[in-house]
Design an enzyme around this catalytic site. Structure first.
Site, PDB file in Angstrom:
ATOM      1  N   LYS A  53       0.757  -1.604   0.095  1.00  0.00           N
ATOM      2  CA  LYS A  53       0.010   0.329  -0.286  1.00  0.00           C
ATOM      3  C   LYS A  53       0.160   0.906   0.392  1.00  0.00           C
ATOM      4  O   LYS A  53       0.354   2.536  -0.438  1.00  0.00           O
ATOM      5  CB  LYS A  53      -1.104   0.459   1.157  1.00  0.00           C
ATOM      6  N   GLN A  97      -4.571  -1.844   9.591  1.00  0.00           N
ATOM      7  CA  GLN A  97      -4.900  -2.889   8.323  1.00  0.00           C
ATOM      8  C   GLN A  97      -5.698  -4.076   9.524  1.00  0.00           C
ATOM      9  O   GLN A  97      -4.790  -4.156  11.082  1.00  0.00           O
ATOM     10  CB  GLN A  97      -3.197  -3.029   8.369  1.00  0.00           C
ATOM     11  N   ASP A 120     -11.437   2.657   3.309  1.00  0.00           N
ATOM     12  CA  ASP A 120     -11.278   1.056   2.558  1.00  0.00           C
ATOM     13  C   ASP A 120     -12.848   0.353   2.011  1.00  0.00           C
ATOM     14  O   ASP A 120     -13.486  -0.434   2.604  1.00  0.00           O
ATOM     15  CB  ASP A 120     -11.092   0.126   3.800  1.00  0.00           C
TER      16      ASP A 120
END
Ligand code: NAP
Length: 282
Positions: A53, A97, A120
């Site tokens: 990422k 995460q 997200d």
């Protein structure tokens, strides 16, 4: 003859567009776009995802802020960091995460991410807005699938779409996106009866199950578009999808491979969401 949908090529094309969007933003507002990534603990797979990422951010010119917290971090410490990032104007997107170490309340931590920074797209608000077909940040993997369909010129209107899997991060948003794109959508799961027949009626079949080679040729209609979200290991430890690719491919009009299909799109759509979040913040 089937056409292979090349996720890597689509991903490259979209990243070029994102890089241009990021540069335009910088020129126009004289500031950077920022993505904060929070990793708690030392899970190997999570470290790889976070690294990729950050690499993706560098590639398109997004500034990344990486926070590595120790495994034994307390709920309060993680909450404090996320709350600080929520207030930080240089941060347009926040990504925590998952999975978080045992003992931490992930839901409570995620709920501290403001809806407009939820890149997200996992929050109740963003998922709810998607259901109502309102402007929102969409979960990256299903959004990547929609981008691939669009860029391949695959029509969804009036098509029978079947999504196997109903998770909040893939199956449900996938079904909503297809519904919003005027497909007639059926969602299947582990309690579905007649799964084979339902799948065999699909013009567009999306597999998001997590079981190696689960979708076999007898479950696929001649000429179907088959999208394989699964990421599994086969009996030899090789990466494979939910679709029995070798036996299914010749029945398809389009099919995604694993690896190289949906996978490369996910981080790209995270970068896309971060750009979108920044553009909407001004
Ligand atoms: P998940 O939360 O485990 O959900 C799996 C879904 O499959 C559930 O809804 C489950 O039904 C359904 N299912 C399981 N066994 C089934 C069966 N025998 N028949 C019909 N349905 C069945 O998984 P997920 O997070 O959605 O991920 C799905 C797959 O996509 C995994 O392989 C994951 O690694 C992969 N993935 C890939 C990416 C990417 O970037 N390419 C991103 C995310 C996920 P129930 O609800 O009834 O249990």
């Amino acid at each position: 003859m089937y056409k292979l949908i090349d996720g890597k090529a689509h991903s490259r094309g979209i990243r070029e567009e994102i890089a241009k969007g990021v540069e335009d933003y910088r020129q126009k507002y004289s500031k950077d776009i920022g993505l904060a990534v929070v990793l708690v603990g030392d899970d190997g797979a999570s470290q790889v995802y976070v690294r990729n990422k950050i690499k993706g951010c560098e590639e398109v010119g997004i500034k990344s802020f990486a926070y590595y917290l120790p495994m034994d971090s307390t709920q309060e410490q993680v909450e404090e960091l996320v709350s600080e990032l929520a207030r930080n104007e240089a941060v347009h997107g926040i990504l925590v995460q998952l999975p978080l170490p045992k003992g931490l309340d992930a839901q409570k931590i995620l709920s501290l991410i403001p809806v407009e920074k939820d890149v997200d797209g996992f929050s109740e608000s963003n998922l709810g807005k998607l259901c109502m077909n309102e402007e929102c940040l969409v979960a990256c993997t299903p959004n990547g699938v929609m981008q691939m369909l669009k860029r391949e010129g695959i029509q969804t209107r009036g098509k029978n779409a079947v999504v196997v899997g109903r998770s909040n991060i893939v199956g449900k948003p996938m079904a909503m996106l297809l519904l919003n794109a005027d497909a007639t959508v059926t969602v299947c799961h582990s309690k579905t009866v007649n799964l084979k027949e339902i799948c065999a009626g699909a013009d567009i079949l999306v597999a998001a199950i997590g079981r190696a080679k689960f979708i076999t040729a007898d479950m696929v209609k001649e000429g179907a578009v088959v999208i394989d979200v699964g990421m599994n290991r086969d009996e030899n430890g090789k990466l494979c999808g939910d679709v029995d690719f070798e036996n299914v491919k010749d029945k398809c009009s389009y099919i995604t491979p694993v690896p190289g299909g949906v996978g490369p799109m996910t981080i790209t759509m995270l970068l896309y969401n971060t750009l979108t979040a920044a553009q909407r913040s001004v």
